[in-house]
Design an enzyme around this catalytic site. Structure first.
Site, mmCIF file in Angstrom:
data_model
loop_
_atom_site.group_PDB
_atom_site.id
_atom_site.type_symbol
_atom_site.label_atom_id
_atom_site.label_comp_id
_atom_site.label_asym_id
_atom_site.label_seq_id
_atom_site.Cartn_x
_atom_site.Cartn_y
_atom_site.Cartn_z
ATOM 1 N N LYS A 285 80.145 46.648 -60.224
ATOM 2 C CA LYS A 285 80.388 45.418 -60.896
ATOM 3 C C LYS A 285 78.979 44.714 -61.555
ATOM 4 O O LYS A 285 78.072 44.527 -60.759
ATOM 5 C CB LYS A 285 80.772 44.392 -59.818
ATOM 6 N N LYS B 265 76.845 45.466 -56.755
ATOM 7 C CA LYS B 265 77.266 44.233 -57.627
ATOM 8 C C LYS B 265 75.736 43.748 -57.894
ATOM 9 O O LYS B 265 74.907 43.401 -56.971
ATOM 10 C CB LYS B 265 77.808 43.385 -56.342
#
Length: 329
Positions: free
Chosen positions: A254, A196
């Site tokens: 992400k 992320k």
């Protein structure tokens, strides 16, 4: 002499293009993010995310039944916590009768076969909008992991099928996995936000949950001390392999489009399912450009989603899920 091999033969009609297509989207590819809020009869559009809504629990029930009929069988839950319930320790996240816990039960009562994944992070519950406890200008790692672990157990007890830690604290996957095992939740899965990145594409999401970091003396107003530097590639492999070793069943990259090289790197290195989150900023850009008439909304949407799957994603978390499935017929 004309060529014997003409590649265009396999592009000459829609029928042949469909027949030889290498990457195909289906409703089973999608994980649908859902935002829940308190109240009754509430369907409040998120201004920076056109046609996406915060839903009260009664309308959440209606929404999941519609998703199921469309063939969308997996959801990812986020809770919009009231300001008076926020503090520095995420206390409300552990409330067995909290909004998230009630949302899980609502979905399981309305549609028992729906796969429910839950966001495990402190920022929606934090008065400071960070993913951890703050002390003396520092986001504390180990103390925050304790809260995240208890939060995960609370979600499992409420009926979540998977917990999805999105915080990027070190060691939280191992802590959560051990706690779930110790408490008998051996079948509760973990989808780790493993790679992320500290991205500028999260803005609309933070609007949706009122969870943006606030100004605090000596604390950065960003998440770069725990989310990954977007310039890094090898670090993503290291982070992901560590999460797998600690017990993650699914790993996530992400955001989406700017990180498809990372998705492919991981696909080449690991053998667990890879999820990709096509985030709020990616969604908002397409919506805004289409509204201006600068892009063909549906064509760009499908191209982006196909690219994500082509790169190696097994699961696509996307705000476009319903729009895409309608086009897939």
């Amino acid at each position: 002499m004309y060529p014997l091999i003409r590649n265009r033969r396999l592009r000459s009609s829609q029928a042949i293009r469909n027949l030889v297509r290498e990457t195909t989207l289906t409703p089973s590819d999608f994980l649908v993010p859902l935002f829940v809020t308190e109240g009754k009869g509430v369907k409040k559009e998120i201004p920076s995310m056109p046609n996406y809504f915060n839903l009260s629990l009664d309308l959440l029930e209606k929404e999941v039944k519609e998703l199921w009929k469309m063939g969308l069988c997996s959801v990812l839950l986020f809770a919009k916590v009231e300001e008076n319930l926020k503090d520095n320790k995420g206390t409300e996240a552990l409330n067995p009768d909290g909004l998230m816990q009630r949302a899980i039960k609502t979905i399981k009562n309305a549609c028992p076969q729906m796969l429910v994944m839950t966001d495990v992070a402190m920022d929606p519950y934090s008065s400071y909008g960070h993913d951890g406890i703050i002390s003396d200008g520092e986001i504390l790692n180990d103390e925050s992991v304790e809260v995240l672990t208890e939060m995960s157990l609370s979600h499992a007890k409420a009926g979540a099928d998977f917990v999805a830690p999105s915080d990027m604290m070190d060691g939280r996957i191992l802590s959560i996995r051990e706690a779930l095992e110790d408490e008998g939740y051996t079948n509760t899965g973990i989808m780790a936000y493993s790679a992320k990145y500290a991205s500028a594409f999260y803005g609309p999401f933070r609007d949706a949950l009122d969870s943006a970091p606030v100004d605090i003396k000596n604390v950065p107003k960003d998440k770069k001390t725990y989310q990954m530097d977007y310039a890094n590639r090898l670090e993503a492999i290291r982070e992901t392999e560590q999460d797998i070793d600690e017990g993650a069943d699914i790993v996530m990259v992400k955001p989406g489009l700017c990180y498809l090289d990372i998705v492919r790197d991981l696909k080449n290195e690991i053998d667990v399912p890879i999820a990709v989150y096509q985030v709020s900023g990616e969604y908002a850009m397409v919506k805004a450009a289409a509204e201006k008439g600068w892009l063909d909304h549906d064509a760009v949407m499908m191209e982006q989603l196909t690219a994500i799957k082509r790169a190696g994603a097994s699961i696509i978390a996307s705000y476009f899920a319903k729009d895409a499935v309608k086009l897939l017929g």
